[in-house]
Design an enzyme around this catalytic site. Structure first.
Site, PDB file in Angstrom:
ATOM      1  N   TRP A  71     -16.477  24.827   4.889  1.00 56.07           N
ATOM      2  CA  TRP A  71     -17.726  24.158   4.506  1.00 56.07           C
ATOM      3  C   TRP A  71     -18.673  25.124   3.807  1.00 56.07           C
ATOM      4  O   TRP A  71     -19.394  24.757   2.881  1.00 56.07           O
ATOM      5  CB  TRP A  71     -18.400  23.576   5.750  1.00 56.07           C
ATOM      6  CG  TRP A  71     -19.714  22.912   5.491  1.00 56.07           C
ATOM      7  CD1 TRP A  71     -19.922  21.607   5.150  1.00 56.07           C
ATOM      8  CD2 TRP A  71     -21.017  23.515   5.534  1.00 56.07           C
ATOM      9  NE1 TRP A  71     -21.263  21.364   4.982  1.00 56.07           N
ATOM     10  CE2 TRP A  71     -21.966  22.515   5.218  1.00 56.07           C
ATOM     11  CE3 TRP A  71     -21.477  24.797   5.815  1.00 56.07           C
ATOM     12  CZ2 TRP A  71     -23.338  22.762   5.173  1.00 56.07           C
ATOM     13  CZ3 TRP A  71     -22.842  25.053   5.775  1.00 56.07           C
ATOM     14  CH2 TRP A  71     -23.753  24.046   5.462  1.00 56.07           C
ATOM     15  N   HIS A  72     -18.648  26.391   4.233  1.00 59.06           N
ATOM     16  CA  HIS A  72     -19.574  27.372   3.672  1.00 59.06           C
ATOM     17  C   HIS A  72     -19.204  27.790   2.248  1.00 59.06           C
ATOM     18  O   HIS A  72     -20.067  28.281   1.515  1.00 59.06           O
ATOM     19  CB  HIS A  72     -19.632  28.614   4.558  1.00 59.06           C
ATOM     20  CG  HIS A  72     -20.537  28.461   5.749  1.00 59.06           C
ATOM     21  ND1 HIS A  72     -20.110  27.898   6.928  1.00 59.06           N
ATOM     22  CD2 HIS A  72     -21.851  28.771   5.923  1.00 59.06           C
ATOM     23  CE1 HIS A  72     -21.118  27.881   7.787  1.00 59.06           C
ATOM     24  NE2 HIS A  72     -22.189  28.395   7.203  1.00 59.06           N
ATOM     25  N   GLY A  73     -17.978  27.624   1.845  1.00 54.16           N
ATOM     26  CA  GLY A  73     -17.646  28.013   0.483  1.00 54.16           C
ATOM     27  C   GLY A  73     -16.181  27.874   0.152  1.00 54.16           C
ATOM     28  O   GLY A  73     -15.315  27.908   1.030  1.00 54.16           O
TER      29      GLY A  73
END
Length: 486
Positions: free
Chosen positions: A322-324
């Site tokens: 989700w973060h990248g």
């Protein structure tokens, strides 16, 4: 538009506050909310209007498909819910992960697909997850019914639109309808301004200056000495802390100025004495979302130890992704999951370890794993860690010393302390700054805790004015918040 910009602080924000409460004072409730929606859309589309179509389309789609739940029953309703979630995930995948997917397919299969690089829309991860939570809640509860203006304002609400917190509908929309919140409240305005000023100071005075050291260090990892690598690692640890903490304070402060309360998203995570506790304190609304909408539906901890560990790993891998769109984020999330599982398996004796030792362990793990979070590649992260573990010789590089935060206020000391030159002064300043920042994160009270029971005083007023003035005078470069990239 950025919170830490002149256009936002000196034009957008005061206009929004004045017009919003003016419309409310004329008993035109809906016009006030609609104005707030319009202002939020202007805020989002300020730098690139094209992505307003994406945000608007997402809002319209999710609102009307949840309305259709009331006309469907049983299997049809479930299929609608699955379709809505799938469409949200596909849109997120296309804009955030499609390039990553193509690059990996080309690498694995030796192919040469050429696709146009897709720009990542600001806040897409946040407003997508926020709307997925709404879809699921509507599926579970047929009584959830809001008018379109309220729902759209909830999704687009500018304080939390692009970097959180991930707000649930019951936390915000009822406040839009609360008559007691329609009039300006000096207590809320004071508390909100204080919170905004402190968050701005964290971003502008601390995080942005540490970023210079981090950028220099990660640009040339292969030539770092062990001590330089440690300094770069610690600098990023504090940079991301004060960057995200600053944004969280500013978001809560902005909402508070308008008489709204949004959930706390940051609670001194470096005080944590375990990785599990860290995630209870860091990005708290993301942890809540993953727990409520993924971990628990997977079975949570109700189906035995093995299933609990598997569910935990899946949630942390999703958190990393989700973060990248990079293997560094996937590895970062996976390693956090591994440590969380190990803590779960050894909980009986782990809890007996003195807290100070558990804190040293947790803080050390967090520091090392931030290296993977920041590095451009897994190889680069490994290289920096090897430089530290291998005790590579050498002092602090001149490039890092030149990037040290040495404002005029601090350099005045240079003329009074016999430190032996600019390099020694910069090194002493850097060590002092890192020590002071560690003391702050471990000993100081949260801004959110202060504003929760805010008491106006001359001291608080002085601090607020000084911080705002200092930050505005320091805005030579306007930089994005780190979580804008996620």
């Amino acid at each position: 538009m950025l919170f830490n910009s002149y256009i936002f602080m000196l034009a957008f924000l005061p206009i929004v506050i004045i017009v919003y409460f003016t419309l409310n004072s004329h008993k035109k409730y809906k016009s006030g909310i609609l104005f707030l929606l319009a202002a939020s859309l202007i805020f989002y589309g300020y730098n690139y209007w094209g992505y307003l179509l994406l945000l608007s389309g997402s809002i319209v789609f999710n609102f009307f498909i949840t309305r259709s739940f009331t006309k469907a029953n049983g299997k049809a309703k479930t299929l609608l819910m699955v379709f809505a979630i799938t469409m949200n995930v596909l849109v997120l995948f296309y804009f955030k992960y499609f390039n990553f997917f193509v690059d990996n397919v080309n690498s694995i299969f030796g192919m040469d697909w050429n696709v146009r690089k897709i720009l990542l829309p600001l806040g897409i991860s946040f407003f997508t997850f926020q709307q997925i939570s709404y879809v699921v809640d509507c599926y579970r509860d047929d009584t959830i019914k809001y008018d379109f203006g309220s729902y759209a304002a909830y999704v687009a609400f500018f304080p939390q639109l692009v970097a959180g917190p991930i707000v649930t509908h019951e936390e915000l929309i009822p406040q839009f309808h609360d008559e007691k919140l329609k009039k300006p409240d000096f207590a809320n305005l004071s508390a909100g301004t204080y919170s905004f000023a402190m968050g701005l100071a964290k971003k502008v005075l601390i995080a942005d200056n540490l970023s210079k050291i981090v950028t220099v260090g990660y640009a040339d990892v292969s030539n770092l000495s062990a001590i330089s690598a440690v300094i770069v690692m610690l600098s990023y640890t504090f940079q991301i802390y004060f960057d995200f903490s600053g944004y969280s304070d500013m978001a809560l402060g902005l909402a508070r100025m308008l008489n709204f309360r949004i959930p706390t998203n940051f609670n001194s995570p470096y005080k944590a004495a375990s990785i599990g506790e860290f995630w209870e304190r860091w990005h708290m609304t993301l942890t809540r979302f993953l727990t409520r909408y993924i971990y628990i539906p997977l079975g949570g901890s109700r189906k035995g130890l093995v299933r609990t560990c598997v569910n935990t790993m899946l949630v942390f891998m999703i958190s990393g992704l989700w973060h990248g769109a990079n293997w560094t984020f996937v590895l970062w999330g996976t390693l956090h999951g591994c440590f969380k599982v190990l803590e779960r398996l050894s909980q009986k004796w782990f809890d007996r370890i003195p807290k100070v030792i558990r804190w040293v362990y947790a803080f050390g793990v967090i520091n090392i794993l931030w290296v993977y979070f920041r590095a451009d590649s897994v190889a680069s992260a490994n290289q920096l860690i090897v430089r530290i573990i291998g005790l590579y010789p050498g002092g602090v590089s001149s490039q890092i010393l030149e990037a040290v935060f040495t404002p005029v206020e601090l350099r005045i000391l240079y003329h009074f302390l016999p430190l032996g030159g600019d390099a020694v002064f910069s090194l002493c300043a850097l060590v002092a700054i890192l020590v002071i920042l560690l003391i702050i994160v471990l000993c100081c009270k949260n801004v959110q805790a202060i504003t929760e029971h805010f008491k106006r005083s001359k001291w608080q007023l002085a601090v607020t004015v000084i911080m705002l003035y200092w930050c505005i005078m320091s805005l030579s470069d306007v930089s994005e918040f780190l979580y804008f990239n996620f």
